[in-house]
Write a protein that holds these residues in place. Structure first.
Motif, PDB file in Angstrom:
ATOM      1  N   VAL A 196      26.025  14.226  13.011  1.00 31.96           N
ATOM      2  CA  VAL A 196      26.549  12.779  13.746  1.00 31.96           C
ATOM      3  C   VAL A 196      26.674  11.598  12.986  1.00 31.96           C
ATOM      4  CG1 VAL A 196      25.539  11.317  15.614  1.00 31.96           C
ATOM      5  CG2 VAL A 196      25.135  13.890  15.673  1.00 31.96           C
ATOM      6  N   ALA A 197      27.443  10.974  13.262  1.00 32.85           N
ATOM      7  CA  ALA A 197      27.859   9.669  12.681  1.00 32.85           C
ATOM      8  C   ALA A 197      28.230   8.510  13.740  1.00 32.85           C
ATOM      9  CB  ALA A 197      29.193   9.727  11.858  1.00 32.85           C
ATOM     10  N   THR A 198      27.522   7.485  13.333  1.00 34.06           N
ATOM     11  CA  THR A 198      27.714   6.207  14.415  1.00 34.06           C
ATOM     12  C   THR A 198      28.598   5.337  13.566  1.00 34.06           C
ATOM     13  OG1 THR A 198      25.377   6.315  14.786  1.00 34.06           O
ATOM     14  CG2 THR A 198      26.174   4.287  15.258  1.00 34.06           C
ATOM     15  N   ILE A 255      26.533  12.615  -1.126  1.00 30.77           N
ATOM     16  CA  ILE A 255      27.292  13.672  -0.521  1.00 30.77           C
ATOM     17  C   ILE A 255      26.547  15.028  -0.217  1.00 30.77           C
ATOM     18  CG2 ILE A 255      27.974  14.888  -2.580  1.00 30.77           C
ATOM     19  CD1 ILE A 255      30.128  14.136   0.547  1.00 30.77           C
ATOM     20  N   ALA A 256      25.373  15.145  -0.774  1.00 25.67           N
ATOM     21  CA  ALA A 256      24.474  16.510  -0.622  1.00 25.67           C
ATOM     22  C   ALA A 256      23.895  16.351   0.863  1.00 25.67           C
ATOM     23  CB  ALA A 256      23.524  16.467  -1.700  1.00 25.67           C
ATOM     24  N   GLN A 257      23.589  15.040   1.158  1.00 24.92           N
ATOM     25  CA  GLN A 257      23.279  15.019   2.670  1.00 24.92           C
ATOM     26  C   GLN A 257      24.039  15.024   3.820  1.00 24.92           C
ATOM     27  OE1 GLN A 257      20.058  14.744   2.474  1.00 24.92           O
ATOM     28  NE2 GLN A 257      20.136  14.639   0.294  1.00 24.92           N
ATOM     29  N   LEU A 272       0.888  -1.159  -0.034  1.00 19.30           N
ATOM     30  CA  LEU A 272      -0.020   0.120   0.134  1.00 19.30           C
ATOM     31  C   LEU A 272       0.890   1.133  -0.169  1.00 19.30           C
ATOM     32  CD1 LEU A 272      -2.670   1.353   0.311  1.00 19.30           C
ATOM     33  CD2 LEU A 272      -2.455   1.266   2.838  1.00 19.30           C
ATOM     34  N   VAL A 273       0.656   2.015  -0.930  1.00 17.77           N
ATOM     35  CA  VAL A 273       1.100   3.590  -0.927  1.00 17.77           C
ATOM     36  C   VAL A 273       0.833   4.363   0.404  1.00 17.77           C
ATOM     37  CG1 VAL A 273       1.886   5.579  -2.326  1.00 17.77           C
ATOM     38  CG2 VAL A 273       1.516   3.352  -3.461  1.00 17.77           C
ATOM     39  N   LYS A 274       1.568   4.808   1.116  1.00 15.54           N
ATOM     40  CA  LYS A 274       1.059   5.473   2.307  1.00 15.54           C
ATOM     41  C   LYS A 274       2.304   6.597   2.646  1.00 15.54           C
ATOM     42  CE  LYS A 274       3.307   2.038   5.416  1.00 15.54           C
ATOM     43  NZ  LYS A 274       3.190   1.174   6.558  1.00 15.54           N
ATOM     44  N   ARG A 275       1.683   7.325   3.334  1.00 13.22           N
ATOM     45  CA  ARG A 275       2.475   8.594   3.970  1.00 13.22           C
ATOM     46  C   ARG A 275       3.220   8.082   5.414  1.00 13.22           C
ATOM     47  NH1 ARG A 275       2.228  13.397   1.722  1.00 13.22           N
ATOM     48  NH2 ARG A 275       0.666  13.721   0.094  1.00 13.22           N
ATOM     49  N   SER A 276       4.604   8.373   5.353  1.00 11.52           N
ATOM     50  CA  SER A 276       4.963   8.237   6.713  1.00 11.52           C
ATOM     51  C   SER A 276       6.440   9.186   6.668  1.00 11.52           C
ATOM     52  CB  SER A 276       5.618   6.640   6.692  1.00 11.52           C
ATOM     53  OG  SER A 276       6.733   6.281   5.559  1.00 11.52           O
ATOM     54  N   ASN A 277       7.084   9.020   7.783  1.00 16.25           N
ATOM     55  CA  ASN A 277       8.602   9.633   7.820  1.00 16.25           C
ATOM     56  C   ASN A 277       9.387   8.806   7.415  1.00 16.25           C
ATOM     57  OD1 ASN A 277       6.791  11.676   9.250  1.00 16.25           O
ATOM     58  ND2 ASN A 277       7.371  10.751  11.371  1.00 16.25           N
ATOM     59  N   LEU A 278      10.490   9.472   6.743  1.00 21.09           N
ATOM     60  CA  LEU A 278      11.563   8.737   6.007  1.00 21.09           C
ATOM     61  C   LEU A 278      12.871   9.480   6.593  1.00 21.09           C
ATOM     62  CD1 LEU A 278      12.246   6.699   3.943  1.00 21.09           C
ATOM     63  CD2 LEU A 278      12.434   8.503   2.285  1.00 21.09           C
ATOM     64  N   THR A 287      27.360   5.257   9.473  1.00 22.42           N
ATOM     65  CA  THR A 287      26.216   5.605   9.314  1.00 22.42           C
ATOM     66  C   THR A 287      25.932   7.017   9.849  1.00 22.42           C
ATOM     67  OG1 THR A 287      25.010   4.786  11.473  1.00 22.42           O
ATOM     68  CG2 THR A 287      24.855   3.347   9.227  1.00 22.42           C
ATOM     69  N   PHE A 288      25.551   7.985   8.654  1.00 21.64           N
ATOM     70  CA  PHE A 288      25.404   9.479   9.204  1.00 21.64           C
ATOM     71  C   PHE A 288      23.982   9.614   9.215  1.00 21.64           C
ATOM     72  CE2 PHE A 288      29.341   8.991   6.763  1.00 21.64           C
ATOM     73  CZ  PHE A 288      30.055   9.619   7.252  1.00 21.64           C
ATOM     74  N   LYS A 289      23.234  10.290  10.310  1.00 23.56           N
ATOM     75  CA  LYS A 289      22.031  10.516  10.294  1.00 23.56           C
ATOM     76  C   LYS A 289      21.575  11.980   9.683  1.00 23.56           C
ATOM     77  CE  LYS A 289      21.352   7.950  14.712  1.00 23.56           C
ATOM     78  NZ  LYS A 289      21.300   8.015  16.201  1.00 23.56           N
ATOM     79  N   ALA A 290      21.313  11.942   8.273  1.00 30.55           N
ATOM     80  CA  ALA A 290      21.360  13.336   7.808  1.00 30.55           C
ATOM     81  C   ALA A 290      19.936  14.043   7.975  1.00 30.55           C
ATOM     82  CB  ALA A 290      21.489  12.884   6.259  1.00 30.55           C
TER      83      ALA A 290
END
Length: 408
Positions: free
Chosen positions: A274-276, A266-268, A28-34, A329-332
């Motif tokens: 912060v990087a883990t 790289i734009a992100q 199902l196509v739905k809205r969510s936070n990405l 992993t970078f939390k962009a």
């Protein structure tokens, strides 16, 4: 016979189609936070690394540190042999003392005793002049009366002239004694003192250079020499991993992580992000850093374009070592309330990117979309869908249109 043919047709054609249709997977196509997460592989490397060596070649006299020691900027690491320089310093200091004494003598001028002696000598010359003048006066009268010869008179005249010349010479000597040294002589003496001071400073600087100090705070990564070894100046940027070196030791600063981030991501990445960090050597343990530098010039390796990103690495226990490989992993950021579809549902059809939307009746329909950010198994849909559709993740035989990737 006809019944048997229909039964065969149903078993071979109809039933498999129905079974395949029932196995079609949809989402199902739905809205969510990405969540915007950028992954990259990195390597632990020191922020700064140098091979520490003396400014001039010589023998290593004493080494005060060993591999693994933590040192502070300015801390003494080693001493070079300075015995020859100490002898040169003593000689230069003696020359400086002599030049300084000559300058003081030129400034002070002659001693009072010397001036008194010059004055006494002038007085003797003046007394002698008066005697010769008296003799010349008598001889002039005697010569006029014919009592003495002309030769005797000329002798007395010459004696008087010599006495006058001596008086003049002694007067000039007394004046020089009273005036002291000439200004140019004093300046020359000053220049000699400056030259002697420069010689002492040069040798003292060379002696100071035999004390090897840490150029920055860090860890002794390698030791290349022991006391008694002959060491030479080396390039400060030499690799600290070299097997042999003519320097004393290798010093590495605080570690950082250097990662290659793909051009698409790289734009992100931004400073302070912060990087883990996870290392294979410490399963289940994570480290947290922040982006400190982003390369302005890309690098291309095997036709893959990427940018170098440097990240701080707080590690007070020094668990991570230079050369270790890590995953980052970078939390962009996060896209809120956006339409998303499974990334696997997106296909290329007739040079257009889109998805197959399930229909209540009939075959699924290809719908072009404008895709946005892709994070792992989810992709943002900027336009093309409303949010009520069912998109196909798998396709029954004979249902899916031929997918063309990049028009091929």
């Amino acid at each position: 016979m006809l019944g048997l043919s229909y039964l065969t047709y149903r078993q071979l054609i109809v039933v498999p189609q129905q079974q395949a249709k029932n196995k079609v997977q949809t989402a199902l196509v739905k809205r969510s936070n990405l969540l915007l997460i950028v992954s990259a592989n990195g390597t632990v490397l020191p922020e700064r690394s140098v091979n520490v060596s003396p400014k001039t070649s010589g023998l290593l006299k004493q080494l005060l540190v060993k591999e693994g020691d933590t040192v502070q900027q300015g801390q003494v690491l080693a001493y070079m042999d300075d015995s020859n320089l100490q002898g040169q310093l003593s000689q230069a200091q003696g020359n400086l003392a002599a030049a300084a004494a000559n300058l003081q003598k030129a400034i002070a001028g002659n001693r009072p005793q010397d001036m008194a002696q010059a004055k006494a000598k002038l007085q003797d010359a003046q007394f002698a002049l008066r005697l010769t003048q008296s003799d010349l006066q008598r001889n002039r009268l005697l010569s006029q009366s014919g009592a003495i010869s002309k030769q005797a008179y000329d002798t007395a005249l010459t004696t008087r002239d010599r006495a006058q010349a001596q008086v003049k010479q002694d007067q000039e000597a007394l004046a020089l004694s009273q005036a002291g040294a000439r200004p140019e002589d004093i300046e020359q003496a000053r220049a000699q003192v400056s030259a002697a001071q420069g010689a002492v400073q040069i040798i003292q600087a060379n002696i100071n250079d035999t004390v090897i100090r840490a150029p920055f705070s860090g860890i002794v990564a390698r030791k290349f020499a022991d006391p008694g070894s002959f060491v030479t100046p080396t390039t400060a940027g030499s690799a600290v991993t070299s097997a042999t070196s003519s320097s004393i030791l290798a010093l590495a600063a605080t570690n950082q992580v250097v990662a290659d981030v793909a051009e698409a991501n790289i734009a992100q990445i931004r400073l302070g992000l912060v990087a883990t960090i996870q290392a294979d050597a410490y399963t289940g343990k994570t480290f947290t850093g922040r982006v400190t530098q982003i390369a302005t010039q890309s690098s291309v390796v095997q036709n893959v374009t990427s940018f170098e990103v440097k990240t701080s690495l707080p590690d007070p226990q020094h668990q991570l070592r230079s050369g270790m490989n890590v995953n980052m992993t970078f939390k962009a950021g996060e896209l809120k309330n956006v339409l998303v579809v499974p990334t696997g549902a997106i296909v290329q059809q007739d040079n257009a990117q889109g998805v197959f939307v399930a229909q209540d009746k009939g075959d699924p329909v290809f719908v072009p979309i404008v895709a946005g950010m892709t994070m792992n198994d989810k992709t943002e849909v900027k336009s093309g869908l409303t949010g009520t559709e069912q998109v196909l993740l798998s396709f029954p035989p004979g249902t899916r249109k031929v997918s063309k990737l990049n028009g091929s």
